[in-house]
Enzyme design. Structure first.
Site, PDB file in Angstrom:
ATOM      1  N   GLY A  96      -7.137   8.716   0.501  1.00  0.00           N
ATOM      2  CA  GLY A  96      -8.133   8.161  -0.429  1.00  0.00           C
ATOM      3  C   GLY A  96      -9.365   7.629   0.285  1.00  0.00           C
ATOM      4  O   GLY A  96     -10.188   6.937  -0.318  1.00  0.00           O
TER       5      GLY A  96
ATOM      6  N   GLU B 296      -7.939  -0.482   4.874  1.00  0.00           N
ATOM      7  CA  GLU B 296      -6.482  -0.621   4.740  1.00  0.00           C
ATOM      8  C   GLU B 296      -5.886  -1.166   6.037  1.00  0.00           C
ATOM      9  O   GLU B 296      -5.030  -2.059   6.025  1.00  0.00           O
ATOM     10  CB  GLU B 296      -5.853   0.735   4.389  1.00  0.00           C
ATOM     11  CG  GLU B 296      -6.212   1.191   2.982  1.00  0.00           C
ATOM     12  CD  GLU B 296      -5.749   2.593   2.647  1.00  0.00           C
ATOM     13  OE1 GLU B 296      -5.699   2.910   1.458  1.00  0.00           O
ATOM     14  OE2 GLU B 296      -5.449   3.370   3.567  1.00  0.00           O
TER      15      GLU B 296
ATOM     16  N   ASP C  12       0.838  -1.196   0.000  1.00  0.00           N
ATOM     17  CA  ASP C  12       0.000   0.000   0.000  1.00  0.00           C
ATOM     18  C   ASP C  12       0.877   1.252   0.000  1.00  0.00           C
ATOM     19  O   ASP C  12       2.056   1.203   0.355  1.00  0.00           O
ATOM     20  CB  ASP C  12      -0.921  -0.005   1.242  1.00  0.00           C
ATOM     21  CG  ASP C  12      -2.106   0.940   1.102  1.00  0.00           C
ATOM     22  OD1 ASP C  12      -2.215   1.638   0.071  1.00  0.00           O
ATOM     23  OD2 ASP C  12      -2.938   0.981   2.032  1.00  0.00           O
TER      24      ASP C  12
HETATM   25  C1  5RP Z   1      -5.757   5.819   0.642  1.00  0.00           C
HETATM   26  C2  5RP Z   1      -4.370   5.891   1.167  1.00  0.00           C
HETATM   27  C3  5RP Z   1      -3.272   5.987   0.169  1.00  0.00           C
HETATM   28  O1  5RP Z   1      -2.357   4.976   0.383  1.00  0.00           O
HETATM   29  C4  5RP Z   1      -2.599   7.318   0.322  1.00  0.00           C
HETATM   30  O2  5RP Z   1      -3.573   8.338   0.222  1.00  0.00           O
HETATM   31  C5  5RP Z   1      -1.524   7.519  -0.753  1.00  0.00           C
HETATM   32  O3  5RP Z   1      -2.122   7.630  -1.986  1.00  0.00           O
HETATM   33  P1  5RP Z   1      -1.308   7.931  -3.302  1.00  0.00           P
HETATM   34  O4  5RP Z   1      -0.536   6.703  -3.634  1.00  0.00           O
HETATM   35  O5  5RP Z   1      -2.378   8.258  -4.326  1.00  0.00           O
HETATM   36  O6  5RP Z   1      -0.417   9.122  -3.049  1.00  0.00           O
HETATM   37  O7  5RP Z   1      -4.107   5.860   2.341  1.00  0.00           O
HETATM   38  O8  5RP Z   1      -6.705   5.814   1.681  1.00  0.00           O
END
Ligand code: 5RP
Length: 223
Positions: A97, A103, A81
């Site tokens: 997100g 998550e 992630d």
């Molecule tokens: C979603 C998250 C994502 O991992 C975080 O926002 C990073 O996103 P990106 O890869 O688009 O920068 O926690 O809930």
């Protein structure tokens, strides 16, 4: 290299942590989308995925990867992630997100958390990025006051002018002005507040490895 190219680089590098025959824990976000694209290329070597959001589920299925319900599988070998911020201990802020609860659930089910991020995400101290907190709507006002008592400002996240509704049917507060000097204690405390579903500090479920996209290539940080 652009930020997008750095994300592609770490998305591909994460394949090294995918074991043959595994069910892979998959996060959410633009960096994870690069990982899903890379994973599609080796989909015949894995059993499938457990996903942390509706968005990632749709993307996985679109490339022909079977998605299992988290409740139907045992421990996962790896969870991949992104992060909004990660510090030098592997503690993170996540939830940009809005997928933080699922998550954290999939991360907790996994032996190893591999964070993939471009170098802009590496910070000395967490808290510059507004901290996402998933809350039950009837508790939102009180939780906003509790953050104010800590010196923070908690704003209800909107989407198209109305409160954003998460995959779990709840709302998100984004909190600025916090000093998160002790992520473990902070996460434990805020998680106890009635109405908090999940706080976006990932200290109990911290990263074990971070694949950091830099101008010099992928750096591997082990925590
Ligand atoms: C979603 C998250 C994502 O991992 C975080 O926002 C990073 O996103 P990106 O890869 O688009 O920068 O926690 O809930």
């Amino acid at each position: 290299m652009t930020q997008d190219e750095l994300k592609t680089l770490v998305g591909q590098a994460a394949l090294n942590y995918v074991e043959p025959g595994a069910i892979v824990g998959v996060g959410t976000g633009s960096t994870v989308n690069k990982f899903i694209a890379a994973l599609a290329g080796i989909k015949h070597t894995i059993a499938g995925a457990v996903s942390s959001s509706t968005a990632s589920t749709e993307r996985l299925q679109a490339v022909g990867i079977q998605v299992f319900d988290a409740a139907d599988v045992e421990e996962l070998s790896v969870y991949i992630d992104g992060a909004d911020e990660i510090d030098h201990a592997g503690f993170m802020i996540k939830g940009g997100g809005a997928a933080l609860t699922r998550e954290k659930i999939v991360a907790a089910q996994s032996r190893k958390f591999v964070c993939i991020a471009d170098e802009s995400k590496l910070v000395r101290t967490l808290g510059n990025f507004p901290l996402p907190v998933e809350v039950i709507p009837m508790a939102a006002r009180r939780i906003q006051r509790q953050f104010a008592a800590l010196g923070g400002t908690a704003i209800l996240r909107l989407q198209d002018g109305v409160p954003l509704v998460t995959d779990n049917g709840q709302h998100i507060l984004d909190v600025t002005g916090l000093n998160i000097a002790e992520p473990l204690g902070f996460e434990s405390e805020v998680n106890q507040w009635p109405g908090v579903v999940t706080v976006g500090v990932f200290a109990l479920q911290k990263a074990h490895v971070c694949l950091l996209g830099t101008a010099d290539g992928v750096k591997t940080l082990v925590f």
